[in-house]
Motif scaffolding. Sequence first.
Motif, PDB file in Angstrom:
ATOM      1  N   GLU A  72       0.830  -1.209   0.000  1.00 12.58           N
ATOM      2  CA  GLU A  72       0.000   0.000   0.000  1.00 12.58           C
ATOM      3  C   GLU A  72       0.863   1.257   0.000  1.00 12.58           C
ATOM      4  O   GLU A  72       0.566   2.233  -0.700  1.00 12.58           O
ATOM      5  CB  GLU A  72      -0.933  -0.005   1.210  1.00 12.58           C
ATOM      6  N   ALA A  73       1.944   1.229   0.752  1.00 12.61           N
ATOM      7  CA  ALA A  73       2.831   2.395   0.819  1.00 12.61           C
ATOM      8  C   ALA A  73       3.501   2.670  -0.524  1.00 12.61           C
ATOM      9  O   ALA A  73       3.906   3.814  -0.798  1.00 12.61           O
ATOM     10  CB  ALA A  73       3.885   2.177   1.896  1.00 12.61           C
ATOM     11  N   LYS A  74       3.620   1.647  -1.364  1.00 11.58           N
ATOM     12  CA  LYS A  74       4.275   1.797  -2.667  1.00 11.58           C
ATOM     13  C   LYS A  74       3.284   2.080  -3.808  1.00 11.58           C
ATOM     14  O   LYS A  74       3.696   2.237  -4.958  1.00 11.58           O
ATOM     15  CB  LYS A  74       5.062   0.529  -3.006  1.00 11.58           C
ATOM     16  N   LEU A  75       2.013   2.161  -3.506  1.00 14.05           N
ATOM     17  CA  LEU A  75       1.035   2.399  -4.571  1.00 14.05           C
ATOM     18  C   LEU A  75       1.287   3.697  -5.348  1.00 14.05           C
ATOM     19  O   LEU A  75       1.120   3.721  -6.574  1.00 14.05           O
ATOM     20  CB  LEU A  75      -0.385   2.383  -4.001  1.00 14.05           C
ATOM     21  N   PRO A  76       1.695   4.791  -4.697  1.00 12.22           N
ATOM     22  CA  PRO A  76       2.016   5.992  -5.489  1.00 12.22           C
ATOM     23  C   PRO A  76       3.139   5.743  -6.496  1.00 12.22           C
ATOM     24  O   PRO A  76       3.140   6.333  -7.580  1.00 12.22           O
ATOM     25  CB  PRO A  76       2.422   7.011  -4.419  1.00 12.22           C
ATOM     26  N   HIS A  77       4.092   4.905  -6.136  1.00 13.15           N
ATOM     27  CA  HIS A  77       5.158   4.556  -7.083  1.00 13.15           C
ATOM     28  C   HIS A  77       4.576   3.838  -8.296  1.00 13.15           C
ATOM     29  O   HIS A  77       4.947   4.139  -9.448  1.00 13.15           O
ATOM     30  CB  HIS A  77       6.193   3.657  -6.397  1.00 13.15           C
ATOM     31  N   ILE A  78       3.660   2.893  -8.054  1.00 14.65           N
ATOM     32  CA  ILE A  78       3.034   2.167  -9.162  1.00 14.65           C
ATOM     33  C   ILE A  78       2.254   3.139 -10.039  1.00 14.65           C
ATOM     34  O   ILE A  78       2.324   3.092 -11.269  1.00 14.65           O
ATOM     35  CB  ILE A  78       2.126   1.044  -8.627  1.00 14.65           C
ATOM     36  N   GLN A  79       1.516   4.044  -9.409  1.00 18.17           N
ATOM     37  CA  GLN A  79       0.776   5.049 -10.167  1.00 18.17           C
ATOM     38  C   GLN A  79       1.719   5.874 -11.029  1.00 18.17           C
ATOM     39  O   GLN A  79       1.418   6.188 -12.184  1.00 18.17           O
ATOM     40  CB  GLN A  79       0.013   5.947  -9.210  1.00 18.17           C
ATOM     41  N   ALA A  80       2.898   6.193 -10.498  1.00 20.37           N
ATOM     42  CA  ALA A  80       3.862   7.023 -11.221  1.00 20.37           C
ATOM     43  C   ALA A  80       4.414   6.330 -12.465  1.00 20.37           C
ATOM     44  O   ALA A  80       4.854   6.997 -13.399  1.00 20.37           O
ATOM     45  CB  ALA A  80       5.012   7.421 -10.299  1.00 20.37           C
ATOM     46  N   THR A  81       4.388   5.004 -12.491  1.00 20.46           N
ATOM     47  CA  THR A  81       4.862   4.301 -13.692  1.00 20.46           C
ATOM     48  C   THR A  81       3.926   4.497 -14.874  1.00 20.46           C
ATOM     49  O   THR A  81       4.314   4.266 -16.019  1.00 20.46           O
ATOM     50  CB  THR A  81       4.992   2.783 -13.434  1.00 20.46           C
ATOM     51  N   LYS A 115      -8.530  -4.608   2.584  1.00 16.66           N
ATOM     52  CA  LYS A 115      -9.535  -3.568   2.372  1.00 16.66           C
ATOM     53  C   LYS A 115      -8.875  -2.196   2.272  1.00 16.66           C
ATOM     54  O   LYS A 115      -9.226  -1.376   1.415  1.00 16.66           O
ATOM     55  CB  LYS A 115     -10.554  -3.570   3.506  1.00 16.66           C
ATOM     56  N   SER A 116      -7.921  -1.952   3.143  1.00 16.11           N
ATOM     57  CA  SER A 116      -7.219  -0.667   3.151  1.00 16.11           C
ATOM     58  C   SER A 116      -6.439  -0.465   1.859  1.00 16.11           C
ATOM     59  O   SER A 116      -6.453   0.633   1.275  1.00 16.11           O
ATOM     60  CB  SER A 116      -6.276  -0.605   4.354  1.00 16.11           C
ATOM     61  N   LEU A 117      -5.775  -1.518   1.391  1.00 15.71           N
ATOM     62  CA  LEU A 117      -5.000  -1.418   0.146  1.00 15.71           C
ATOM     63  C   LEU A 117      -5.908  -1.094  -1.039  1.00 15.71           C
ATOM     64  O   LEU A 117      -5.589  -0.226  -1.861  1.00 15.71           O
ATOM     65  CB  LEU A 117      -4.252  -2.731  -0.098  1.00 15.71           C
ATOM     66  N   VAL A 118      -7.025  -1.795  -1.129  1.00 17.68           N
ATOM     67  CA  VAL A 118      -7.954  -1.560  -2.246  1.00 17.68           C
ATOM     68  C   VAL A 118      -8.497  -0.135  -2.196  1.00 17.68           C
ATOM     69  O   VAL A 118      -8.581   0.555  -3.222  1.00 17.68           O
ATOM     70  CB  VAL A 118      -9.106  -2.582  -2.224  1.00 17.68           C
ATOM     71  N   LYS A 119      -8.852   0.316  -1.012  1.00 15.12           N
ATOM     72  CA  LYS A 119      -9.366   1.674  -0.860  1.00 15.12           C
ATOM     73  C   LYS A 119      -8.332   2.707  -1.304  1.00 15.12           C
ATOM     74  O   LYS A 119      -8.649   3.648  -2.046  1.00 15.12           O
ATOM     75  CB  LYS A 119      -9.762   1.915   0.603  1.00 15.12           C
ATOM     76  N   LYS A 120      -7.084   2.537  -0.865  1.00 17.05           N
ATOM     77  CA  LYS A 120      -6.022   3.468  -1.257  1.00 17.05           C
ATOM     78  C   LYS A 120      -5.774   3.421  -2.757  1.00 17.05           C
ATOM     79  O   LYS A 120      -5.590   4.472  -3.400  1.00 17.05           O
ATOM     80  CB  LYS A 120      -4.734   3.122  -0.505  1.00 17.05           C
ATOM     81  N   LEU A 147      -6.184   6.475  -5.717  1.00 14.41           N
ATOM     82  CA  LEU A 147      -5.128   6.854  -6.662  1.00 14.41           C
ATOM     83  C   LEU A 147      -5.517   6.576  -8.115  1.00 14.41           C
ATOM     84  O   LEU A 147      -4.709   6.776  -9.020  1.00 14.41           O
ATOM     85  CB  LEU A 147      -3.843   6.098  -6.325  1.00 14.41           C
ATOM     86  N   GLY A 148      -6.746   6.089  -8.325  1.00 15.69           N
ATOM     87  CA  GLY A 148      -7.187   5.792  -9.685  1.00 15.69           C
ATOM     88  C   GLY A 148      -6.709   4.450 -10.202  1.00 15.69           C
ATOM     89  O   GLY A 148      -6.728   4.200 -11.416  1.00 15.69           O
ATOM     90  N   LEU A 149      -6.275   3.568  -9.296  1.00 12.74           N
ATOM     91  CA  LEU A 149      -5.797   2.241  -9.674  1.00 12.74           C
ATOM     92  C   LEU A 149      -6.874   1.200  -9.419  1.00 12.74           C
ATOM     93  O   LEU A 149      -7.631   1.287  -8.459  1.00 12.74           O
ATOM     94  CB  LEU A 149      -4.550   1.869  -8.861  1.00 12.74           C
ATOM     95  N   ARG A 150      -6.946   0.209 -10.286  1.00 13.47           N
ATOM     96  CA  ARG A 150      -7.817  -0.946 -10.083  1.00 13.47           C
ATOM     97  C   ARG A 150      -7.008  -2.075  -9.444  1.00 13.47           C
ATOM     98  O   ARG A 150      -5.787  -2.106  -9.544  1.00 13.47           O
ATOM     99  CB  ARG A 150      -8.390  -1.410 -11.419  1.00 13.47           C
ATOM    100  N   VAL A 151      -7.712  -3.033  -8.819  1.00 12.12           N
ATOM    101  CA  VAL A 151      -7.037  -4.138  -8.137  1.00 12.12           C
ATOM    102  C   VAL A 151      -7.623  -5.464  -8.601  1.00 12.12           C
ATOM    103  O   VAL A 151      -8.854  -5.664  -8.571  1.00 12.12           O
ATOM    104  CB  VAL A 151      -7.173  -4.027  -6.611  1.00 12.12           C
ATOM    105  N   MET A 152      -6.734  -6.378  -9.013  1.00 12.08           N
ATOM    106  CA  MET A 152      -7.128  -7.741  -9.393  1.00 12.08           C
ATOM    107  C   MET A 152      -6.434  -8.734  -8.458  1.00 12.08           C
ATOM    108  O   MET A 152      -5.240  -8.608  -8.182  1.00 12.08           O
ATOM    109  CB  MET A 152      -6.727  -8.045 -10.840  1.00 12.08           C
ATOM    110  N   LEU A 153      -7.200  -9.721  -7.969  1.00 11.70           N
ATOM    111  CA  LEU A 153      -6.657 -10.773  -7.131  1.00 11.70           C
ATOM    112  C   LEU A 153      -6.431 -12.036  -7.965  1.00 11.70           C
ATOM    113  O   LEU A 153      -7.148 -12.281  -8.936  1.00 11.70           O
ATOM    114  CB  LEU A 153      -7.610 -11.091  -5.974  1.00 11.70           C
ATOM    115  N   ASP A 154      -5.461 -12.821  -7.554  1.00 15.14           N
ATOM    116  CA  ASP A 154      -5.096 -14.053  -8.246  1.00 15.14           C
ATOM    117  C   ASP A 154      -5.808 -15.222  -7.571  1.00 15.14           C
ATOM    118  O   ASP A 154      -5.534 -15.545  -6.415  1.00 15.14           O
ATOM    119  CB  ASP A 154      -3.575 -14.234  -8.158  1.00 15.14           C
ATOM    120  N   MET A 155      -6.749 -15.862  -8.289  1.00 10.14           N
ATOM    121  CA  MET A 155      -7.537 -16.951  -7.723  1.00 10.14           C
ATOM    122  C   MET A 155      -7.017 -18.291  -8.230  1.00 10.14           C
ATOM    123  O   MET A 155      -6.809 -18.477  -9.430  1.00 10.14           O
ATOM    124  CB  MET A 155      -9.011 -16.779  -8.097  1.00 10.14           C
TER     125      MET A 155
END
Length: 451
Positions: free
Chosen positions: A62-71, A128-133, A137-145
């Motif tokens: 979660e703390a690195k999500l802004p980095h992912i957004q920046a890519t 839940k917190s990660l998905v919300k954050k 940031l405008g990011l979508r989240v997919m889980l691996d099932m």
Amino acid sequence: MKRYLTVGMMLGFWLAGSFLLAEERPLNEQTARKAPEWITKGIIYQINPRAFTPEGTLKAIEAKLPHIQATGATIVYLCPIFVADDDMDQQFWSPRQKASKMNNPRNPYRMKDFYNVDPEYGTNEDLKSLVKKAHELGLRVMLDMVYLHCGPKAVFIEEHPDFVKRDKDGNILNAAWAFPGLNFQSQELREYLWQNMEMWVRDYDVDGFRMDVADGIPLDFWEEGRRRLEKIRPDVGTLSEGTRLQDQLLAFDLNYGFPFFGALKNVYDKGKPASDIRKIKETLRNNRPQGARFIHYMDNHDISNDDYENRREKRWGEKGVNAALVLCYTLDGTPMLYCGQEMADQCRHSIFGKSVHIDWNQQNTDEGKRRMALCQELAKTRLSRPEFTEGELVWLDNNTPEEVLSFARVLGDTKALVVINFRNQPIETTVKLADGTEKTFSLAEFGYVIE
């Protein structure tokens, strides 16, 4: 007595006839389902939690999500984060799990509990917190099932012995990788898994799923799952780790591009003609529903694993990887970055333990900065020019097909031209454009042109 056809009866006959005709049509004359825009315009960033950060937790991700957004990426795809089986009996370990020499039973692709986050990564609330954050940031989240198999100590086996495959004597039958195979003949198992997917979407607000070894599971299971998920989230997205030809009629939005990756790898590692990539892409287009989509990648949690292949950065070099990234971002379909690729990370990762993680100092090196800039530039190009996400892929001939790929992305009157040199030496190539004219390009080693 006279019999009259009502409007309803006629409509029923017409619908039945239309369905029959549709089923009898060749697959490449049918149309793939309409995928949500966040998939068709998306850029996937895959995370192996054990390799992504030193902590290996959801909070650290979660703390690195802004980095992912920046890519420039728009979709976060998490490798499995559910409770892994802790059984130490190595007869139920995969060959690669044993070969890793980590002596760790907790393979993230060998599930013990599909309904909870593994404490190694954190808590259900952390997800839940990660998905919300991410959404902020405008990011979508997919889980691996991972539904093909489970661990030998899966929480449901004792209460529901029919959830796993068994021989005539009642002994559990293993699926691939020495893991107990789930029994899709059981309607109760299907319901258990459908409700599992529904829970993650309804209660955790995830946007979609990557389905592990999807070809090994009956297609009608995925189709019913899709129908149920859309009642909760109409724009749910699904990615099949498989190549089944009918996947995108109803169930899936994307398939893995295994044949594409194989051809790309052979161009670099075996010196095969660049035109082989075109041939594979044309084959994929010709044997599937019109508009079928694929993810394009050169690295992922399997490929860069510590007991498998080395990172592309070491095998292909910075410029070689750059050329491959340009291809992945400009083809039809959805590009996928593997974590660390945006900074030219060379560390060999593992899904079997926390032995090695991304060297985050790499982002401050000249090479790391150049790669990040390239990813950002490619993302901006892709997202600002609709021809790259909505346009047709039109292959263009050139006079150096062994070394160079050339194609156009066409949307109405708007056209983009892409020319890529896949050899570590300069080359001059002449491309025959769609209007019949020719244009010559001087390309550096692994050079490219986007115009």
